[in-house]
Design a protein around this motif. Structure first.
Motif, PDB file in Angstrom:
ATOM      1  N   GLN A  29     -13.423   5.904  -5.594  1.00 22.73           N
ATOM      2  CA  GLN A  29     -13.510   4.633  -6.286  1.00 22.73           C
ATOM      3  C   GLN A  29     -13.401   3.517  -5.264  1.00 22.73           C
ATOM      4  O   GLN A  29     -12.464   3.493  -4.455  1.00 22.73           O
ATOM      5  N   HIS A  30     -14.374   2.622  -5.337  1.00 22.68           N
ATOM      6  CA  HIS A  30     -14.351   1.477  -4.438  1.00 22.68           C
ATOM      7  C   HIS A  30     -14.239   0.231  -5.297  1.00 22.68           C
ATOM      8  O   HIS A  30     -15.065   0.017  -6.180  1.00 22.68           O
ATOM      9  N   VAL A  31     -13.234  -0.579  -5.050  1.00 24.92           N
ATOM     10  CA  VAL A  31     -13.029  -1.768  -5.869  1.00 24.92           C
ATOM     11  C   VAL A  31     -12.873  -2.990  -4.987  1.00 24.92           C
ATOM     12  O   VAL A  31     -12.552  -2.886  -3.792  1.00 24.92           O
ATOM     13  N   GLN A  32     -13.090  -4.135  -5.606  1.00 24.83           N
ATOM     14  CA  GLN A  32     -12.827  -5.416  -4.949  1.00 24.83           C
ATOM     15  C   GLN A  32     -11.340  -5.707  -5.135  1.00 24.83           C
ATOM     16  O   GLN A  32     -10.760  -5.414  -6.210  1.00 24.83           O
ATOM     17  N   GLU A  33     -10.724  -6.263  -4.134  1.00 27.01           N
ATOM     18  CA  GLU A  33      -9.311  -6.633  -4.248  1.00 27.01           C
ATOM     19  C   GLU A  33      -9.101  -7.500  -5.480  1.00 27.01           C
ATOM     20  O   GLU A  33      -9.861  -8.443  -5.712  1.00 27.01           O
ATOM     21  N   THR A  76      -7.287   6.311 -12.381  1.00 26.99           N
ATOM     22  CA  THR A  76      -7.677   7.681 -12.095  1.00 26.99           C
ATOM     23  C   THR A  76      -7.080   8.582 -13.163  1.00 26.99           C
ATOM     24  O   THR A  76      -5.988   8.325 -13.666  1.00 26.99           O
ATOM     25  N   TYR A  77      -7.824   9.642 -13.496  1.00 19.21           N
ATOM     26  CA  TYR A  77      -7.448  10.502 -14.609  1.00 19.21           C
ATOM     27  C   TYR A  77      -7.330  11.958 -14.147  1.00 19.21           C
ATOM     28  O   TYR A  77      -8.125  12.427 -13.328  1.00 19.21           O
ATOM     29  N   CYS A  78      -6.369  12.642 -14.716  1.00 17.87           N
ATOM     30  CA  CYS A  78      -6.232  14.077 -14.501  1.00 17.87           C
ATOM     31  C   CYS A  78      -6.280  14.783 -15.850  1.00 17.87           C
ATOM     32  O   CYS A  78      -5.528  14.410 -16.766  1.00 17.87           O
ATOM     33  N   ASN A  79      -7.174  15.750 -15.960  1.00 22.05           N
ATOM     34  CA  ASN A  79      -7.377  16.447 -17.216  1.00 22.05           C
ATOM     35  C   ASN A  79      -7.201  17.946 -17.018  1.00 22.05           C
ATOM     36  O   ASN A  79      -7.825  18.533 -16.144  1.00 22.05           O
ATOM     37  N   THR A 109      -3.087  -2.743   0.205  1.00 25.39           N
ATOM     38  CA  THR A 109      -2.022  -1.753   0.437  1.00 25.39           C
ATOM     39  C   THR A 109      -2.121  -0.558  -0.506  1.00 25.39           C
ATOM     40  O   THR A 109      -1.434   0.451  -0.312  1.00 25.39           O
ATOM     41  N   ASP A 110      -2.987  -0.654  -1.525  1.00 23.00           N
ATOM     42  CA  ASP A 110      -3.155   0.463  -2.462  1.00 23.00           C
ATOM     43  C   ASP A 110      -4.143   1.499  -1.955  1.00 23.00           C
ATOM     44  O   ASP A 110      -4.292   2.568  -2.559  1.00 23.00           O
ATOM     45  N   VAL A 111      -4.811   1.198  -0.851  1.00 27.06           N
ATOM     46  CA  VAL A 111      -5.798   2.123  -0.289  1.00 27.06           C
ATOM     47  C   VAL A 111      -5.160   3.478  -0.003  1.00 27.06           C
ATOM     48  O   VAL A 111      -4.054   3.556   0.531  1.00 27.06           O
ATOM     49  N   LYS A 146      -9.932   9.150  -4.070  1.00 25.37           N
ATOM     50  CA  LYS A 146      -9.834   8.297  -2.895  1.00 25.37           C
ATOM     51  C   LYS A 146     -10.188   6.872  -3.282  1.00 25.37           C
ATOM     52  O   LYS A 146     -11.298   6.606  -3.732  1.00 25.37           O
ATOM     53  N   LEU A 147      -9.238   5.966  -3.112  1.00 25.57           N
ATOM     54  CA  LEU A 147      -9.417   4.568  -3.463  1.00 25.57           C
ATOM     55  C   LEU A 147      -9.620   3.729  -2.212  1.00 25.57           C
ATOM     56  O   LEU A 147      -8.816   3.797  -1.281  1.00 25.57           O
TER      57      LEU A 147
END
Lengths: 114, 114
Positions: free
Chosen positions: B11-15, B21-24, B82-84, B109-110
């Motif tokens: 996942q790539h996001v703008q600050e 994120t999901y776990c199933n 810092t969440d990377v 991976k963020l």
């Protein structure tokens, strides 16, 4: 407390060489683990130990050996290094080995086999 | 056998954007843990969820455990650089009695663009 420490941080080996990855924890944890992490992948369990003198195989034990003579130390031995063993190796420890028990990880050893 | 799938893988996001994120799981989980691994670092325990429908918060991070205890999510509000890192939801594979091992998947991976 230093937590879990690992040495060396980095190492390059030639095919066929041997080496020992060191792991020490100062939290008096009975349970210790060795994982390997290949690039972009999760962690795979190599070996684990439930206490001094007791070790058992994990998911990917081939090519590795371990020993546990003290509560604090859990070294991982590579006897005949192969390129497939190029990876990052993490040692971890936990107070219990039951579902829901937090694992504490060391900083890792980055190993390259050429 | 039991499988836990984590999505998305990347996942790539703008600050400043939110991230989830999901776990199933294919079967009911007794509990679920979440770990974060910074680039070049080692996995660090974030939290454990045990109860059906449980929600826990750590500053901008919100963790949920589904009512059926078959899924979990991690939501980050207003991401920061810092969440990377890679976020893992390892699951407990039981071998019998209280014995088993934590199984780490590939994680999510963020990356955060400033």
């Amino acid at each position: 407390n230093a937590g879990v420490t690992q040495t060396p941080k980095f190492r390059i080996l030639k095919i066929g060489q041997s080496m020992t990855l060191q792991c020490t924890q100062d939290m008096n944890h009975n349970y210790m683990y060795w994982y390997r992490q290949d690039p972009g992948m999760g962690l795979k369990l190599i070996y684990y130990s439930v206490g001094a003198g007791i070790t058992d195989k994990g998911e990917v034990p081939n090519g590795y050996n371990v020993s546990r003579s003290t509560t604090e130390d859990f070294p991982l031995r590579l006897e005949l290094a192969a390129p497939s063993q190029t990876s990052v190796y993490f040692c971890a420890s936990s107070y219990y080995r039951t579902s829901g028990n937090e694992q504490f990880f060391g900083p890792g050893t980055r190993l390259t086999v050429l | 056998g039991q499988q836990v799938m984590q999505i998305p893988q990347y996942q790539h996001v703008q600050e400043g954007e939110d991230f989830t994120t999901y776990c199933n799981s294919s079967t009911t989980l007794s509990n679920i843990q979440w770990y974060k691994q910074r680039p070049g670092g080692h996995p660090v325990f974030l939290i454990q969820l045990v109860k059906s429908g449980e929600v826990k918060k750590q500053k901008r991070l919100t963790f949920q455990f589904g009512e059926a205890k078959k899924n979990s999510s991690l939501h980050i509000t207003a991401t920061q650089t810092t969440d990377v890192g890679t976020y893992f939801c390892p699951w407990w594979k039981a071998y019998g009695g209280s014995q088993g091992n934590l199984i780490f998947g590939k994680g999510t991976k963020l990356s955060v663009k400033p």
